[in-house]
Design an enzyme around this catalytic site. Structure first.
Site, mmCIF file in Angstrom:
data_model
loop_
_atom_site.group_PDB
_atom_site.id
_atom_site.type_symbol
_atom_site.label_atom_id
_atom_site.label_comp_id
_atom_site.label_asym_id
_atom_site.label_seq_id
_atom_site.Cartn_x
_atom_site.Cartn_y
_atom_site.Cartn_z
ATOM 1 N N HIS A 149 0.844 -1.195 0.000
ATOM 2 C CA HIS A 149 0.000 0.000 0.000
ATOM 3 C C HIS A 149 0.879 1.245 0.000
ATOM 4 O O HIS A 149 2.100 1.153 0.149
ATOM 5 C CB HIS A 149 -0.937 0.031 1.217
ATOM 6 C CG HIS A 149 -0.219 0.132 2.532
ATOM 7 N ND1 HIS A 149 0.144 -0.970 3.277
ATOM 8 C CD2 HIS A 149 0.222 1.217 3.244
ATOM 9 C CE1 HIS A 149 0.765 -0.579 4.382
ATOM 10 N NE2 HIS A 149 0.828 0.747 4.380
ATOM 11 N N HIS A 197 -6.019 -1.688 4.014
ATOM 12 C CA HIS A 197 -5.823 -0.472 3.215
ATOM 13 C C HIS A 197 -4.947 -0.776 2.008
ATOM 14 O O HIS A 197 -3.935 -1.461 2.094
ATOM 15 C CB HIS A 197 -5.257 0.686 4.028
ATOM 16 C CG HIS A 197 -3.953 0.439 4.717
ATOM 17 N ND1 HIS A 197 -3.549 -0.782 5.198
ATOM 18 C CD2 HIS A 197 -2.936 1.286 5.027
ATOM 19 C CE1 HIS A 197 -2.360 -0.673 5.773
ATOM 20 N NE2 HIS A 197 -1.963 0.572 5.672
ATOM 21 N N HIS A 211 4.797 7.398 2.742
ATOM 22 C CA HIS A 211 5.526 6.139 2.654
ATOM 23 C C HIS A 211 4.832 5.186 1.702
ATOM 24 O O HIS A 211 3.662 5.374 1.350
ATOM 25 C CB HIS A 211 5.669 5.474 4.032
ATOM 26 C CG HIS A 211 4.403 4.830 4.547
ATOM 27 N ND1 HIS A 211 3.491 5.501 5.316
ATOM 28 C CD2 HIS A 211 3.905 3.570 4.401
ATOM 29 C CE1 HIS A 211 2.484 4.699 5.620
ATOM 30 N NE2 HIS A 211 2.711 3.504 5.073
ATOM 31 N N HIS A 243 0.315 -1.088 14.934
ATOM 32 C CA HIS A 243 -0.685 -0.058 14.699
ATOM 33 C C HIS A 243 -1.977 -0.390 15.448
ATOM 34 O O HIS A 243 -2.351 -1.571 15.553
ATOM 35 C CB HIS A 243 -1.042 0.041 13.216
ATOM 36 C CG HIS A 243 0.039 0.589 12.346
ATOM 37 N ND1 HIS A 243 0.656 1.798 12.587
ATOM 38 C CD2 HIS A 243 0.589 0.104 11.201
ATOM 39 C CE1 HIS A 243 1.541 2.025 11.635
ATOM 40 N NE2 HIS A 243 1.529 1.011 10.797
ATOM 41 N N TYR A 252 8.837 1.545 10.272
ATOM 42 C CA TYR A 252 9.048 2.598 9.277
ATOM 43 C C TYR A 252 10.544 2.923 9.229
ATOM 44 O O TYR A 252 11.203 3.016 10.268
ATOM 45 C CB TYR A 252 8.272 3.864 9.649
ATOM 46 C CG TYR A 252 6.779 3.730 9.503
ATOM 47 C CD1 TYR A 252 6.159 3.913 8.272
ATOM 48 C CD2 TYR A 252 5.989 3.408 10.601
ATOM 49 C CE1 TYR A 252 4.790 3.793 8.135
ATOM 50 C CE2 TYR A 252 4.615 3.284 10.473
ATOM 51 C CZ TYR A 252 4.024 3.474 9.241
ATOM 52 O OH TYR A 252 2.660 3.343 9.104
ATOM 53 N N GLU A 262 8.009 1.204 4.575
ATOM 54 C CA GLU A 262 7.464 0.464 5.716
ATOM 55 C C GLU A 262 7.487 -1.023 5.394
ATOM 56 O O GLU A 262 7.277 -1.421 4.251
ATOM 57 C CB GLU A 262 6.019 0.892 5.995
ATOM 58 C CG GLU A 262 5.381 0.156 7.168
ATOM 59 C CD GLU A 262 3.877 0.394 7.304
ATOM 60 O OE1 GLU A 262 3.327 0.072 8.376
ATOM 61 O OE2 GLU A 262 3.250 0.874 6.345
#
Length: 305
Positions: A149, A197, A211, A243, A252, A262
């Site tokens: 992503h 996502h 990122h 997260h 990251y 990431e």
């Protein structure tokens, strides 16, 4: 029904192509599949299309994102919807992007360039599709599976959420709002399939990159990646941690040019068609981003390329 399938490729600029080659090929484990002066194309071992990353020497930051769609008819459908929304569009001839077929280029409300395409040359994964092994024994470094992503900053995350919902049929998995009473969108995590996502937006300057992320298998792979980053002197921004938003585990870090990458593991949940949007309030954003530390570092909220 028209459908965007996934993030297909990320095209970025780097200041030094050989330093970038070492980072993405040796540290992350991608394979260089094509090159020409000032440009490299790379793929991960578990990706079947020709490439997922384009490196172009000269500066830093994002050139464009490429998302794959199901059929040629989808190109026209999404083109018309984008135009009706007020976005400018253009056609890209087959071959203008190496090994990629015809595409539609959309200038997003955030001024980012997004290209939708149907075809890229199929080359297969390192393990193949007939009696495959679990993983290739010659994997280098982190051994990233695939590009997963991207997250980009934008002046108006709510407008971007509307565009991706109305023009491209993405669904909002999670969002951050000022408050339940004042639901102005601060950030949005959007899916075109069942992943938490496929693209995300946070408040920030237009036309920049926050990122792009690689999928890894699990938490132990995240920890191993952290070890390799330490061995290779890769600057770590945050992590290893988890997260709250998406529930994924993460590190990251920065490439030699300063573009943020990431590594991400853990599906968290599946965004099925009846999945209700999860809302976070901005006073809980730090916990949403970094579930353990519950605080945001300055670089994470201010460094864009």
């Amino acid at each position: 029904m028209s459908a965007v399938i996934r993030l297909g490729y990320v095209h970025i600029r780097v200041t030094d192509l050989e330093e970038a080659r070492n980072h993405y090929s040796n540290t992350l484990g991608m394979e260089v599949v094509a090159e020409e002066p000032g440009k490299l194309w790379l793929k991960c071992w578990d990706e079947w299309d020709h490439h997922s990353l384009v490196l172009e020497e000269g500066g830093v930051g994002l050139v464009k994102l490429g998302y794959k769609v199901e059929s040629p008819d989808d190109l026209e459908t999404f083109e018309k919807r984008a135009q009706n929304f007020g976005a400018s569009t253009g056609r890209v001839s087959a071959g203008e992007n190496l090994k990629v077929g015809e595409a539609v280029r959309i200038t997003l409300p955030s001024e980012h360039a997004l290209e939708l395409y149907t075809d890229m040359e199929f080359v297969g994964t390192e393990t193949g599709s007939l009696n495959p092994e679990a993983w290739p024994r010659h994997v280098r470094g982190v051994g990233t599976h695939w590009i997963d992503h991207a997250l980009v900053p934008c002046d108006d995350p709510g407008l971007m959420e509307r565009f991706f919902t109305e023009a491209l049929d993405f669904r909002t998995a999670e969002r951050v709002v000022e408050s339940i009473e004042q639901p102005n969108v601060i950030g949005s995590w959007m899916s075109c399939g069942e992943s938490p996502h496929d693209i995300a937006f946070i408040k920030g300057p237009n036309e920049k990159l926050h990122h792009f992320a690689y999928h890894l298998e699990d938490w132990s792979a995240i920890l191993k990646a952290g070890d390799i980053f330490s061995m290779d002197d890769v600057p770590i921004d945050i992590g290893p941690t988890r997260h709250g938003i998406t529930r994924g585990t993460t590190i990251y870090f920065f490439d030699p040019s300063g573009n943020r990458n990431e590594v991400f593991a853990g599906l968290g949940y599946r965004v099925q068609k009846d999945f209700p949007t999860i809302n976070w309030t901005v006073d809980q954003l730090a916990k949403g981003i970094f579930y353990h530390a519950r605080e945001l570092n300055d670089a994470f909220t201010s460094v864009f390329t």
